[in-house]
Design an enzyme around this catalytic site. Structure first.
Site, PDB file in Angstrom:
ATOM      1  N   SER A  83      42.402  41.384  40.113  1.00 30.15           N
ATOM      2  CA  SER A  83      42.075  41.429  41.774  1.00 30.15           C
ATOM      3  C   SER A  83      42.872  40.272  42.555  1.00 30.15           C
ATOM      4  CB  SER A  83      40.494  40.835  41.729  1.00 30.15           C
ATOM      5  OG  SER A  83      39.646  41.702  41.130  1.00 30.15           O
TER       6      SER A  83
HETATM    7  N1  SAH Z   1      38.005  41.135  36.271  1.00 33.93           N
HETATM    8  C1  SAH Z   1      39.281  41.807  36.141  1.00 33.93           C
HETATM    9  C2  SAH Z   1      39.473  42.733  37.156  1.00 33.93           C
HETATM   10  C3  SAH Z   1      39.705  44.130  36.213  1.00 33.93           C
HETATM   11  S1  SAH Z   1      39.708  45.549  37.266  1.00 33.93           S
HETATM   12  C4  SAH Z   1      40.468  40.439  35.984  1.00 33.93           C
HETATM   13  O1  SAH Z   1      40.254  39.209  36.407  1.00 33.93           O
HETATM   14  O2  SAH Z   1      41.497  41.269  35.733  1.00 33.93           O
HETATM   15  C5  SAH Z   1      38.379  46.304  36.652  1.00 33.93           C
HETATM   16  C6  SAH Z   1      38.109  46.512  35.195  1.00 33.93           C
HETATM   17  O3  SAH Z   1      36.825  46.965  35.085  1.00 33.93           O
HETATM   18  C7  SAH Z   1      39.082  47.230  34.650  1.00 33.93           C
HETATM   19  O4  SAH Z   1      39.730  46.892  33.543  1.00 33.93           O
HETATM   20  C8  SAH Z   1      38.296  48.562  34.170  1.00 33.93           C
HETATM   21  O5  SAH Z   1      38.684  49.289  32.934  1.00 33.93           O
HETATM   22  C9  SAH Z   1      36.825  47.899  33.792  1.00 33.93           C
HETATM   23  N2  SAH Z   1      35.666  48.850  33.816  1.00 33.93           N
HETATM   24  C10 SAH Z   1      35.467  49.908  34.644  1.00 33.93           C
HETATM   25  N3  SAH Z   1      34.393  50.538  34.391  1.00 33.93           N
HETATM   26  C11 SAH Z   1      33.988  49.692  33.335  1.00 33.93           C
HETATM   27  C12 SAH Z   1      32.573  49.860  32.546  1.00 33.93           C
HETATM   28  N4  SAH Z   1      31.760  50.728  32.964  1.00 33.93           N
HETATM   29  N5  SAH Z   1      32.262  48.925  31.685  1.00 33.93           N
HETATM   30  C13 SAH Z   1      33.227  47.788  31.383  1.00 33.93           C
HETATM   31  N6  SAH Z   1      34.230  47.669  31.922  1.00 33.93           N
HETATM   32  C14 SAH Z   1      34.608  48.667  32.866  1.00 33.93           C
END
Ligand code: SAH
Length: 233
Positions: A83
């Site tokens: 993000s």
């Molecule tokens: N917090 C992260 C942002 C990652 S984007 C950072 O600081 O880099 C959101 C993430 O959520 C992605 O990696 C995606 O694979 C994950 N995601 C999506 N659906 C999910 C689920 N049901 N359970 C766990 N992770 C999930």
């Protein structure tokens, strides 16, 4: 004599270059905090300090290292993104994190948001559904000594009941509804932040608070997150 000198002569410039590079990242990070975080209204001291401390450039792929402190999300592989710094700070501040708290994050991604929370709270549990991202985030967090973060590869829809209830739940992928198990795992007095809406369109960042056994939700700002995906059941 010459043979002995040569390796040293080579080593000094390399060391200098490394130190200069890290200074360069520190000044970019401080500049990011000033222009993107505090000037936009974030005031929570611990959040600001965490944003000043976590080396964001070590959470992005090598090829994006130079852009790590820019005002935007960046690709981290597998169609996912880290993000935008402001959004990380905004969400963190809203959670009112403090040192005794236990947090749950759904969507580890790069591990960056988990590290920011881990600078402030007692322990962070974080779940990622893409195994490759989960394990690379785990490595990054271990290398940087974030021993108060526990990672897990799973569908975060179900939360982590064995470790709950949580003071804070941060969801970083957009769901079309708030998963009931997450509401259940929120402590009395706890706060959750979650983007809700249709994937690939604009979503609303929602604040969920549990008070006196009641659940209060409030819509905050429009955002755009990657979709919350589900494991097949
Ligand atoms: N917090 C992260 C942002 C990652 S984007 C950072 O600081 O880099 C959101 C993430 O959520 C992605 O990696 C995606 O694979 C994950 N995601 C999506 N659906 C999910 C689920 N049901 N359970 C766990 N992770 C999930």
């Amino acid at each position: 004599m010459r043979r002995l000198l040569l390796p040293f002569m080579l080593m000094i410039p390399v060391k200098l270059a490394l130190a200069q590079a890290s200074d360069e990242y520190v000044s970019r990070r401080m500049n990011m905090v000033l222009t993107q975080i505090t000037q936009r209204g974030v005031v929570h001291r611990a959040t600001i300090k965490a944003m000043e401390t976590v080396p964001r450039h070590l959470f992005v792929p090598n090829s994006y290292r130079n852009s790590a402190y820019e005002d935007r999300p960046l690709p981290i592989g597998y169609g996912q993104t880290i993000s935008q710094p402001y959004i990380v700070a905004y969400m963190t501040e809203l959670m009112k994190p403090s040192p005794e708290m236990i947090a749950l994050e759904i969507g580890t991604g790069s591990g960056y948001q988990a590290a920011v929370l881990a600078e402030i709270v007692k322990h962070v549990y974080t779940i990622e559904i893409v195994p490759q991202l989960g394990s690379s985030a785990e490595k990054t967090l271990r290398k940087l000594d974030y021993s108060n973060v526990t990672t897990r590869i799973a569908d975060g829809y179900h939360g982590w009941p064995e470790k709950g209830p949580f003071d804070i739940i941060v969801v970083t992928a957009a769901a079309d509804h708030i998963p009931p198990p997450l509401i259940e795992q929120l402590k009395e007095g706890g706060r959750m932040i979650i983007p809700v809406g249709s994937p690939f369109l604009v979503q609303q960042l929602m604040l969920v608070e549990k008070k006196g056994g009641k659940v209060k939700t409030r819509s905050l700002i429009p955002v755009r997150f990657v979709p919350f995906t589900r494991a097949e059941e």
